[in-house]
Design a protein around this motif. Sequence first.
Motif, PDB file in Angstrom:
ATOM      1  N   ARG A 368       0.876  -1.177   0.000  1.00 26.61           N
ATOM      2  CA  ARG A 368       0.000   0.000   0.000  1.00 26.61           C
ATOM      3  C   ARG A 368       0.916   1.231   0.000  1.00 26.61           C
ATOM      4  O   ARG A 368       1.211   1.797   1.055  1.00 26.61           O
ATOM      5  N   PRO A 369       1.366   1.662  -1.176  1.00 23.26           N
ATOM      6  CA  PRO A 369       2.378   2.726  -1.258  1.00 23.26           C
ATOM      7  C   PRO A 369       1.950   4.037  -0.607  1.00 23.26           C
ATOM      8  O   PRO A 369       2.785   4.775  -0.081  1.00 23.26           O
ATOM      9  N   GLY A 370       0.670   4.345  -0.613  1.00 22.54           N
ATOM     10  CA  GLY A 370       0.232   5.635  -0.072  1.00 22.54           C
ATOM     11  C   GLY A 370      -0.112   5.631   1.398  1.00 22.54           C
ATOM     12  O   GLY A 370      -0.584   6.645   1.931  1.00 22.54           O
ATOM     13  N   TRP A 371       0.127   4.563   2.065  1.00 19.42           N
ATOM     14  CA  TRP A 371      -0.273   4.454   3.479  1.00 19.42           C
ATOM     15  C   TRP A 371       0.794   5.106   4.360  1.00 19.42           C
ATOM     16  O   TRP A 371       1.977   4.788   4.284  1.00 19.42           O
ATOM     17  N   VAL A 372       0.362   6.026   5.212  1.00 22.84           N
ATOM     18  CA  VAL A 372       1.255   6.737   6.128  1.00 22.84           C
ATOM     19  C   VAL A 372       0.698   6.590   7.539  1.00 22.84           C
ATOM     20  O   VAL A 372      -0.509   6.743   7.761  1.00 22.84           O
ATOM     21  N   SER A 373       1.564   6.290   8.507  1.00 19.78           N
ATOM     22  CA  SER A 373       1.122   6.128   9.900  1.00 19.78           C
ATOM     23  C   SER A 373       1.176   7.465  10.612  1.00 19.78           C
ATOM     24  O   SER A 373       2.229   8.098  10.690  1.00 19.78           O
ATOM     25  N   THR A 374       0.031   7.897  11.132  1.00 19.62           N
ATOM     26  CA  THR A 374      -0.074   9.141  11.899  1.00 19.62           C
ATOM     27  C   THR A 374      -0.931   8.889  13.134  1.00 19.62           C
ATOM     28  O   THR A 374      -1.849   8.045  13.117  1.00 19.62           O
ATOM     29  N   GLY A 375      -0.669   9.646  14.188  1.00 22.29           N
ATOM     30  CA  GLY A 375      -1.455   9.509  15.406  1.00 22.29           C
ATOM     31  C   GLY A 375      -1.251   8.151  16.060  1.00 22.29           C
ATOM     32  O   GLY A 375      -0.172   7.565  16.011  1.00 22.29           O
ATOM     33  N   VAL A 376      -2.322   7.648  16.648  1.00 29.74           N
ATOM     34  CA  VAL A 376      -2.272   6.337  17.300  1.00 29.74           C
ATOM     35  C   VAL A 376      -2.802   5.287  16.337  1.00 29.74           C
ATOM     36  O   VAL A 376      -3.519   5.585  15.374  1.00 29.74           O
ATOM     37  N   LEU A 377      -2.469   4.060  16.592  1.00 29.84           N
ATOM     38  CA  LEU A 377      -2.912   2.958  15.746  1.00 29.84           C
ATOM     39  C   LEU A 377      -4.430   2.826  15.813  1.00 29.84           C
ATOM     40  O   LEU A 377      -5.020   2.868  16.895  1.00 29.84           O
ATOM     41  N   PRO A 378      -5.102   2.692  14.674  1.00 26.06           N
ATOM     42  CA  PRO A 378      -6.554   2.471  14.704  1.00 26.06           C
ATOM     43  C   PRO A 378      -6.912   1.265  15.567  1.00 26.06           C
ATOM     44  O   PRO A 378      -6.225   0.247  15.560  1.00 26.06           O
ATOM     45  N   GLY A 379      -7.981   1.417  16.317  1.00 30.94           N
ATOM     46  CA  GLY A 379      -8.399   0.356  17.219  1.00 30.94           C
ATOM     47  C   GLY A 379      -8.038   0.629  18.657  1.00 30.94           C
ATOM     48  O   GLY A 379      -8.010  -0.297  19.485  1.00 30.94           O
ATOM     49  N   ASP A 380      -7.756   1.911  18.994  1.00 31.91           N
ATOM     50  CA  ASP A 380      -7.385   2.232  20.370  1.00 31.91           C
ATOM     51  C   ASP A 380      -8.558   2.111  21.341  1.00 31.91           C
ATOM     52  O   ASP A 380      -8.395   2.256  22.551  1.00 31.91           O
ATOM     53  N   MET A 381      -9.778   1.848  20.808  1.00 24.48           N
ATOM     54  CA  MET A 381     -10.939   1.636  21.670  1.00 24.48           C
ATOM     55  C   MET A 381     -10.869   0.299  22.402  1.00 24.48           C
ATOM     56  O   MET A 381     -11.672   0.034  23.296  1.00 24.48           O
ATOM     57  N   THR A 382      -9.908  -0.538  22.033  1.00 23.60           N
ATOM     58  CA  THR A 382      -9.830  -1.882  22.622  1.00 23.60           C
ATOM     59  C   THR A 382      -9.752  -1.842  24.135  1.00 23.60           C
ATOM     60  O   THR A 382     -10.454  -2.587  24.834  1.00 23.60           O
ATOM     61  N   PHE A 383      -8.905  -0.971  24.674  1.00 22.69           N
ATOM     62  CA  PHE A 383      -8.723  -0.932  26.126  1.00 22.69           C
ATOM     63  C   PHE A 383      -9.990  -0.462  26.832  1.00 22.69           C
ATOM     64  O   PHE A 383     -10.302  -0.930  27.923  1.00 22.69           O
TER      65      PHE A 383
END
Length: 806
Positions: A368-383
């Motif tokens: 996925r060439p256009g994927w950039v990681s920003t902020g927190v990882l999606p799914g932080d609602m887990t906790f």
Amino acid sequence: MEVPSETPDPQSGGAALELLVHGVGGATPQKMLDDPRTVRITGDETAAVYRRRDDAEAERHPERHADRPVPEAYCWSNLTSGNGSRALWLLLLPFMVVNLAHWMRPATKGLVKSQRLYGVLVRLVALTLTVLLTAAACEVALDLTAWQCAGSADCVAERSWLGFLSPEGHGWWSQPGRRLALASLVPTALVGLLWYLSNRTWSAYEAQRPPTDTPSASASASASASASADDPTTATATTAADGRPAPGEGPVKIRPAMGRPGFWYGRRLVARLRAAHTAAGFLTVAAALTTAATEHDSGSTGTSTAVPGRLLQAALLVCAAVVLWAVCSRGRSERRRDATLDRMLITRLPAGALALLVLSMVYAAWSRPGWVSTGVLPGDMTFRVIALAQVALVVALAVTAHVLHRRAPHPRTAMRGLGGPAVAMLACGLGGVMTGGVAQRVADWLDGDATPGMGGGAIAGPPVLLSWQASVIPVLLALLLVPAAVLAVRTVRTTRELADVVESEYDKVTADSIRTQQVAGARARAMLTDTAPWLVGLISGASLLLGSAAIAGSWLSGEVPGQAAKGADSFVESVADTAQALGSWLVGLGFILFVTWGRRAYRDASARRTIGILWDVGTFWPRAAHPFAPPCYAERAVPDLTWRITSWTARTGGRLVLSGHSQGSVLAAAAVWQLPAATRHRVALLTYGSPLERLYGRWFPAYFGAGPLSDLSREVHCWRNLWRATDPIGGPVRVPAEGDRPEVDLGPLKDPLAYGRTALHPLPEPVLGHSDYQADPDFAAERAALLDRLPPPVVPQQRAARQARE
């Protein structure tokens, strides 16, 4: 003082055995037998029976021992503190604590469905702890390291070992999905390690077969049609193997829960739970990967790549439903020695979850060439979801426990039956502190001088809920100062009140105030044990309320406490900043203490012994709720004792006194319950410094409450319990006299034996408290009396003639 003989000669003579079982912390056979020359009679290096060298051949020469019993020592300390690697079990403390909650179910009459519901709720709380541990590992490896730090040029600049993951390097691993797939190997390895440790200890502990092959044991081993895994006290014991009365016979006497053949043989349930928890761990890692990749694919212009992600998520939900079914559908089966295994479940469920995890890795690593990681990882609602689930389960568990206790209340039951829910809440709190502490420390390390979550740093930081949970810890510690002060004042006041009592007991007209304060203070401090229910209730209740407040604060604000308080009153803002900083430091310190204590215990035998004492108390119970908890040593020790008692009485027909100190008395009682009826009636029980009623009876009423202990007194030929007022652990068992049976308790014994210096005691006598009960003259007298009360030995010829007549 003349020390009483180790084994007084019984008046009735004949073959007799004195089987000694030590307490917490362990003891050497040389010390137990008071002889430096000992030999191992049976057993291995983990647990064994020892004798003095002169008594090794007692069975071959019974004429040499007709006038005295043969002392034997059963040493089981290596089951909990022998191996240095077992100090690492400290990291499994939350699992051990939640497993205790399962056995704290209130004693009740009927309400079978409520009893089953109680067991299901505890197992679900245990499952959330496994998910929480795995989610914390994912938070550290996937979110903080692979997603945030590796995606930040400032963070990577200070950590060259992450350079190959940096987007600036344009390497193969630079894409966020591939970084996440690589990092997922860390939580996957953690889950695999827990599975391996559980499987290895399972084969060593849960697989120990109890002696249920004798005819009398087979009769008591019969199943009940109404008995269930979560209903160990309402079964109708019968004589037929299919659970029905034998032809022409009515129901036999109901066996106590701990007297059932399968109680110390839980290999089927542990294997089933191990498969479910292992699968849950793999699914948690797979969900973290799939959620992040699917969210990116769903937000991109082409949605076709999101289809595999949605299918994977659906498959994960189906597998998660199977995990819940495996956890909820079956509990312990104690009615018989269940040697079967759910092989399809225990092999295919973890394998299927692992296959889905591999597919999730492949899906996340897709280019996925256009994927950039920003902020927190999606799914932080887990906790937040995990925390909400734990609060809801604990509240439901409390309601269920209240219903059960109300049916058959007993004034000695700790916390009016709410001990189990309170301990389950403590397990959740410990899990939160340990997992949150790891995440906070790693985030502080990666963020350098900045404070995670406050902005201006290289990374965004962990989920805000972890900061809120850490912020309430200083509040909880401040609240605990109040009961600590109350207990300190109460102890001082009680010491003063007991001063006159102590002096009157020793008939001292002219007393020594220092000596009086020493004895009275020891008694007052021993009374603190009885305040444990009140203290545990306060801590668990405060943890529940503060934890709920942390969930609400994180959900409503979406920011860490320091940021959420911006713009408020200056005092509120400063309190929020202080609580956040201090709480983050405290949770990190708590986890570091666990690690350093475990490391010290690995190298230091004395520290390892101290940690072993914790496991002596906490791992007595089988793993009925959490398969990754430290193993139950009693599943080895109780069969050992049962086999030894049964085999010796069968060979010799002689008398036997089972002598247990402290935790050894609990093992002795458990072994007596497992004995065949004919053997039980030839056994005398001597307990001293025993927590049978004071701790186990109050906290585990369904198994050691007033009813089971009264039944135990009727099943053995005779029983005597010695206790001291200065003992903080042992106490009376509160079994009254019945018919021709005298009261079980003898005490409180005088401690110290002498108030001051006398001709017989020229040096000051120590306050013994929980130790050295054998030094009291009453100990030798009561042991001799028990031997005298036992029936005469049955020689093999007499036993064969009796069996022929029958």
